[in-house]
Design a protein around this motif. Structure first.
Motif, PDB file in Angstrom:
ATOM      1  N   GLN A 145      -0.674 -14.879   7.631  1.00 43.45           N
ATOM      2  CA  GLN A 145       0.656 -14.697   8.204  1.00 43.45           C
ATOM      3  C   GLN A 145       1.528 -13.807   7.313  1.00 43.45           C
ATOM      4  O   GLN A 145       2.684 -13.576   7.616  1.00 43.45           O
ATOM      5  CB  GLN A 145       1.308 -16.053   8.441  1.00 43.45           C
ATOM      6  CG  GLN A 145       0.639 -16.793   9.598  1.00 43.45           C
ATOM      7  CD  GLN A 145       1.183 -18.184   9.778  1.00 43.45           C
ATOM      8  OE1 GLN A 145       0.657 -19.131   9.216  1.00 43.45           O
ATOM      9  NE2 GLN A 145       2.221 -18.305  10.563  1.00 43.45           N
ATOM     10  N   ALA A 159      -1.116 -12.395  11.058  1.00 46.25           N
ATOM     11  CA  ALA A 159      -1.370 -13.394  12.094  1.00 46.25           C
ATOM     12  C   ALA A 159      -0.070 -13.898  12.707  1.00 46.25           C
ATOM     13  O   ALA A 159       0.963 -14.001  12.046  1.00 46.25           O
ATOM     14  CB  ALA A 159      -2.140 -14.571  11.500  1.00 46.25           C
ATOM     15  N   GLU A 193      -2.265 -11.613  16.757  1.00 47.16           N
ATOM     16  CA  GLU A 193      -2.048 -10.807  15.566  1.00 47.16           C
ATOM     17  C   GLU A 193      -1.317  -9.526  15.936  1.00 47.16           C
ATOM     18  O   GLU A 193      -1.303  -9.115  17.099  1.00 47.16           O
ATOM     19  CB  GLU A 193      -3.363 -10.494  14.848  1.00 47.16           C
ATOM     20  CG  GLU A 193      -4.355  -9.703  15.662  1.00 47.16           C
ATOM     21  CD  GLU A 193      -5.702  -9.550  14.957  1.00 47.16           C
ATOM     22  OE1 GLU A 193      -6.206 -10.543  14.413  1.00 47.16           O
ATOM     23  OE2 GLU A 193      -6.229  -8.434  14.974  1.00 47.16           O
ATOM     24  N   PRO A 221      -6.719 -13.131   9.930  1.00 48.53           N
ATOM     25  CA  PRO A 221      -5.626 -12.562   9.150  1.00 48.53           C
ATOM     26  C   PRO A 221      -4.645 -13.637   8.676  1.00 48.53           C
ATOM     27  O   PRO A 221      -4.515 -14.693   9.273  1.00 48.53           O
ATOM     28  CB  PRO A 221      -4.952 -11.593  10.122  1.00 48.53           C
ATOM     29  CG  PRO A 221      -5.344 -12.046  11.475  1.00 48.53           C
ATOM     30  CD  PRO A 221      -6.664 -12.748  11.327  1.00 48.53           C
TER      31      PRO A 221
END
Length: 137
Positions: A10, A129, A106, A8
């Motif tokens: 940020q 994230a 996450e 993922p």
């Protein structure tokens, strides 16, 4: 075998029933203590009402997962002590913190919203994230 799940970002964004939730996270080294096994992350959330009706944020449900797949669920009223009411076109932004025992992880979740007619519904907070710099992902 490599992990097939995508890593993922940020930054995340989700729109549910006309309510947009945008999140951006960052590592905060000034609050982290890696030698003691604590990495702290700040995340900033902006909730924008793009629907035609006024809504109120009632509660939150966060699912936080660290790099060792340890998962914690955080459920509570409002966000940062508030239950904001958003008229059509209005936004609410806040920042909060998340400590982890690993340098990566996450978060994702839902906000429970309520319309002025009393109808309640959940809106999605897309996965984002938590990632300290200089870590292998």
């Amino acid at each position: 075998m490599p992990d097939p799940r995508p890593v993922p970002s940020q930054v995340s964004e989700a729109v549910t029933r006309g309510i947009r939730v945008e999140v951006m996270s960052r590592h905060t080294p000034e609050h982290s203590q890696p030698m003691q096994g604590t990495w702290v992350f700040q995340y900033t959330v902006r909730i924008t009402n793009q629907s035609e009706e006024t809504v109120q944020l009632i509660s939150r449900h966060w699912v936080i997962t660290d790099a060792l797949e340890n998962t914690e669920s955080v459920i509570g009223p409002g966000v940062v002590g508030k239950q904001p009411v958003l008229a059509p076109g209005e936004s609410f932004q806040y920042s909060s913190w998340c400590p982890l025992k690993t340098p990566t992880g996450e978060m994702h979740g839902t906000y429970q919203m309520e319309r002025t007619n009393g109808e309640q519904f959940d809106i999605q907070i897309a996965v984002f994230a938590l990632r300290a710099p200089y870590t292998v992902h």
